[in-house]
Scaffold this motif. Structure first.
Motif, PDB file in Angstrom:
ATOM      1  N   THR A 107      -4.665  -6.421  -0.469  1.00  0.00           N
ATOM      2  CA  THR A 107      -3.495  -7.180  -0.482  1.00  0.00           C
ATOM      3  C   THR A 107      -2.092  -6.849   0.184  1.00  0.00           C
ATOM      4  O   THR A 107      -1.554  -7.952   0.556  1.00  0.00           O
ATOM      5  CB  THR A 107      -2.854  -7.033  -2.125  1.00  0.00           C
ATOM      6  OG1 THR A 107      -2.652  -5.837  -2.283  1.00  0.00           O
ATOM      7  CG2 THR A 107      -3.924  -7.483  -3.083  1.00  0.00           C
ATOM      8  N   ALA A 108      -2.287  -5.568   0.544  1.00  0.00           N
ATOM      9  CA  ALA A 108      -1.012  -5.298   1.637  1.00  0.00           C
ATOM     10  C   ALA A 108      -1.032  -5.827   3.008  1.00  0.00           C
ATOM     11  O   ALA A 108      -0.207  -6.358   3.801  1.00  0.00           O
ATOM     12  CB  ALA A 108      -0.855  -3.642   1.937  1.00  0.00           C
ATOM     13  N   LEU A 109      -2.450  -6.472   3.174  1.00  0.00           N
ATOM     14  CA  LEU A 109      -2.652  -7.143   4.715  1.00  0.00           C
ATOM     15  C   LEU A 109      -2.009  -8.297   4.537  1.00  0.00           C
ATOM     16  O   LEU A 109      -1.863  -9.049   5.656  1.00  0.00           O
ATOM     17  CB  LEU A 109      -4.175  -7.074   4.886  1.00  0.00           C
ATOM     18  CG  LEU A 109      -5.022  -5.598   4.849  1.00  0.00           C
ATOM     19  CD1 LEU A 109      -6.374  -5.925   5.260  1.00  0.00           C
ATOM     20  CD2 LEU A 109      -4.131  -4.847   5.867  1.00  0.00           C
ATOM     21  N   PHE A 110      -1.881  -8.973   3.241  1.00  0.00           N
ATOM     22  CA  PHE A 110      -1.214 -10.472   3.323  1.00  0.00           C
ATOM     23  C   PHE A 110       0.112 -10.614   2.866  1.00  0.00           C
ATOM     24  O   PHE A 110       0.456 -11.394   2.588  1.00  0.00           O
ATOM     25  CB  PHE A 110      -2.186 -11.246   2.253  1.00  0.00           C
ATOM     26  CG  PHE A 110      -3.787 -11.243   2.834  1.00  0.00           C
ATOM     27  CD1 PHE A 110      -3.947 -12.131   3.672  1.00  0.00           C
ATOM     28  CD2 PHE A 110      -4.664 -10.394   2.508  1.00  0.00           C
ATOM     29  CE1 PHE A 110      -5.480 -12.309   4.127  1.00  0.00           C
ATOM     30  CE2 PHE A 110      -5.983 -10.279   2.616  1.00  0.00           C
ATOM     31  CZ  PHE A 110      -6.344 -11.371   3.496  1.00  0.00           C
ATOM     32  N   THR A 165       3.657   0.594   2.616  1.00  0.00           N
ATOM     33  CA  THR A 165       3.612  -0.212   3.955  1.00  0.00           C
ATOM     34  C   THR A 165       3.137  -1.468   3.570  1.00  0.00           C
ATOM     35  O   THR A 165       2.079  -1.624   2.489  1.00  0.00           O
ATOM     36  CB  THR A 165       2.583   0.448   5.054  1.00  0.00           C
ATOM     37  OG1 THR A 165       1.351   0.433   4.727  1.00  0.00           O
ATOM     38  CG2 THR A 165       3.368   1.581   5.647  1.00  0.00           C
ATOM     39  N   TYR A 166       3.313  -2.591   3.999  1.00  0.00           N
ATOM     40  CA  TYR A 166       2.561  -4.017   4.021  1.00  0.00           C
ATOM     41  C   TYR A 166       2.821  -4.702   5.647  1.00  0.00           C
ATOM     42  O   TYR A 166       3.745  -4.317   6.231  1.00  0.00           O
ATOM     43  CB  TYR A 166       3.180  -4.798   2.742  1.00  0.00           C
ATOM     44  CG  TYR A 166       4.751  -4.982   2.827  1.00  0.00           C
ATOM     45  CD1 TYR A 166       5.609  -4.681   3.829  1.00  0.00           C
ATOM     46  CD2 TYR A 166       5.527  -4.950   1.665  1.00  0.00           C
ATOM     47  CE1 TYR A 166       6.785  -4.996   3.903  1.00  0.00           C
ATOM     48  CE2 TYR A 166       6.603  -5.345   1.489  1.00  0.00           C
ATOM     49  CZ  TYR A 166       7.648  -5.192   2.633  1.00  0.00           C
ATOM     50  OH  TYR A 166       8.651  -5.338   2.567  1.00  0.00           O
ATOM     51  N   PHE A 215       0.985  -1.319  -0.016  1.00  0.00           N
ATOM     52  CA  PHE A 215       0.051  -0.072  -0.050  1.00  0.00           C
ATOM     53  C   PHE A 215       0.906   0.993   0.018  1.00  0.00           C
ATOM     54  O   PHE A 215       1.709   1.267   1.024  1.00  0.00           O
ATOM     55  CB  PHE A 215      -0.881   0.150   1.184  1.00  0.00           C
ATOM     56  CG  PHE A 215      -1.858   1.072   1.238  1.00  0.00           C
ATOM     57  CD1 PHE A 215      -3.179   1.188   0.617  1.00  0.00           C
ATOM     58  CD2 PHE A 215      -1.377   2.231   2.131  1.00  0.00           C
ATOM     59  CE1 PHE A 215      -3.907   2.291   0.753  1.00  0.00           C
ATOM     60  CE2 PHE A 215      -2.420   3.374   2.182  1.00  0.00           C
ATOM     61  CZ  PHE A 215      -3.715   3.385   1.468  1.00  0.00           C
ATOM     62  N   THR A 216       0.631   2.095  -0.937  1.00  0.00           N
ATOM     63  CA  THR A 216       1.321   3.267  -1.183  1.00  0.00           C
ATOM     64  C   THR A 216       0.426   4.415  -1.155  1.00  0.00           C
ATOM     65  O   THR A 216      -0.626   4.415  -2.130  1.00  0.00           O
ATOM     66  CB  THR A 216       2.410   3.288  -2.242  1.00  0.00           C
ATOM     67  OG1 THR A 216       3.228   2.420  -2.332  1.00  0.00           O
ATOM     68  CG2 THR A 216       3.064   4.746  -2.488  1.00  0.00           C
ATOM     69  N   SER A 217       0.390   5.371  -0.240  1.00  0.00           N
ATOM     70  CA  SER A 217      -0.490   6.258  -0.275  1.00  0.00           C
ATOM     71  C   SER A 217      -0.818   7.145  -1.463  1.00  0.00           C
ATOM     72  O   SER A 217      -1.840   7.440  -1.987  1.00  0.00           O
ATOM     73  CB  SER A 217       0.100   7.373   0.891  1.00  0.00           C
ATOM     74  OG  SER A 217      -0.189   6.752   2.116  1.00  0.00           O
ATOM     75  N   GLY A 248      -6.559   0.982   9.213  1.00  0.00           N
ATOM     76  CA  GLY A 248      -5.050   1.060   9.152  1.00  0.00           C
ATOM     77  C   GLY A 248      -4.543   1.855   7.800  1.00  0.00           C
ATOM     78  O   GLY A 248      -3.838   2.976   8.007  1.00  0.00           O
ATOM     79  N   ASP A 249      -5.060   1.426   6.827  1.00  0.00           N
ATOM     80  CA  ASP A 249      -4.842   2.302   5.355  1.00  0.00           C
ATOM     81  C   ASP A 249      -5.480   3.605   5.524  1.00  0.00           C
ATOM     82  O   ASP A 249      -4.801   4.581   4.971  1.00  0.00           O
ATOM     83  CB  ASP A 249      -5.464   1.653   4.537  1.00  0.00           C
ATOM     84  CG  ASP A 249      -4.933   0.136   4.034  1.00  0.00           C
ATOM     85  OD1 ASP A 249      -3.908   0.208   4.496  1.00  0.00           O
ATOM     86  OD2 ASP A 249      -5.749  -0.731   3.636  1.00  0.00           O
ATOM     87  N   MET A 250      -6.766   3.819   6.094  1.00  0.00           N
ATOM     88  CA  MET A 250      -7.338   5.058   6.187  1.00  0.00           C
ATOM     89  C   MET A 250      -6.419   6.210   7.029  1.00  0.00           C
ATOM     90  O   MET A 250      -6.061   7.383   6.697  1.00  0.00           O
ATOM     91  CB  MET A 250      -8.702   4.933   6.854  1.00  0.00           C
ATOM     92  CG  MET A 250      -9.374   6.297   7.118  1.00  0.00           C
ATOM     93  SD  MET A 250     -10.914   6.240   8.297  1.00  0.00           S
ATOM     94  CE  MET A 250      -9.846   6.164   9.775  1.00  0.00           C
TER      95      MET A 250
END
Length: 254
Positions: free
Chosen positions: A83-86, A150-151, A69-71, A129-131
């Motif tokens: 996908t970043a959660l895995f 992040t991931y 995940f890139t903002s 978390g992404d938010m």
């Protein structure tokens, strides 16, 4: 008859994980089916990262580039919210700590909430978390937060810990040890650089709010079933998270 020593005596065997009858039995008994599935996906993806790290570094870069995940790129790559959660760092400590943590608390919450409600709780906490990362990027002066990538499952895990905290606090259990654990983990980003503390805070806030609504929300819903409350509050929180995230991403759409 001799017994074989097992480091984690209550953990499933490889046969248990892939046996259809056992999976069906665990599903009906409230066993950690979803927890096990999340762990398996994370470990498989980590193994792919390790293998490609040595035999195809460019492929590893592609996997991480399109999966983390890139903002600044979230609007163009919306799948990375999930996908970043895995995905995890292609080392041992990140995946090991997160998966042991998930195995410690996941089965408890999965039995409390039910399988699909637990999965929704996990994903919603991760989206929280992404938010938080997007809020940090939007509100931080200078725009330096937009480049953060992040991931990992940490944001979702903090949401699960918030749920455990709310549930156990509700029934009057002593929470001293958990408060100490949470304090240590919230302090880790200040000790070890490179940890996205924003995702931890966002996951914790959304997970804690979701759990609080489930146990002490609107009086009109307190007598409804757990599944109904999970849907109502889950959809409401998802709309809030999606709305805040969309507002944060407006500068990247120009």
């Amino acid at each position: 008859m001799s017994q074989r020593f097992r480091l984690f005596p209550n953990s499933p065997t490889s046969h248990d994980l892939f046996d259809r009858d056992n999976i069906r039995h665990q599903w009906h008994m409230g066993g950690p089916v979803i927890t096990s599935a999340i762990i398996m996906i994370c470990v498989i993806m980590w193994a792919v990262e390790i293998i490609t790290r040595f035999i195809a570094p460019n492929l590893l870069g592609t996997i991480l580039g399109y999966g983390m995940f890139t903002s600044a790129l979230a609007a163009q790559m919306p799948w990375t919210f999930i996908t970043a959660l895995f995905l995890h760092e292609p080392g041992i400590f990140h995946i090991l700590f997160n998966m042991l943590t998930l195995w410690a608390i996941g089965p408890v919450l999965e039995r409390m909430l039910g399988h699909w409600q637990f999965l929704g709780f996990y994903l919603l906490s991760g989206l929280g978390g992404d938010m938080a990362l997007l809020l940090w990027a939007r509100l931080l002066p200078g725009g330096t937060g937009w480049g953060m990538s992040t991931y990992g499952a940490s944001g979702a895990l903090f949401g699960l810990f918030a749920a455990i905290f709310v549930a156990y606090r509700r029934i009057g259990m002593d929470m001293t040890s958990m408060i100490v654990w949470l304090a240590i983990n919230f302090m880790m980003p200040f000790i070890a650089p490179g940890i996205a503390w924003q995702a931890h805070v966002g996951g914790f806030v959304i997970g804690g709010l979701y759990a609080w609504l489930m146990v002490a929300g609107l009086p009109a819903l307190r007598k409804t079933g757990l599944t109904a409350r999970a849907w109502v509050y889950g959809i409401a929180l998802f709309i809030v998270v999606a709305g805040v995230s969309a507002w944060c991403l407006l500068p990247t759409l120009g």
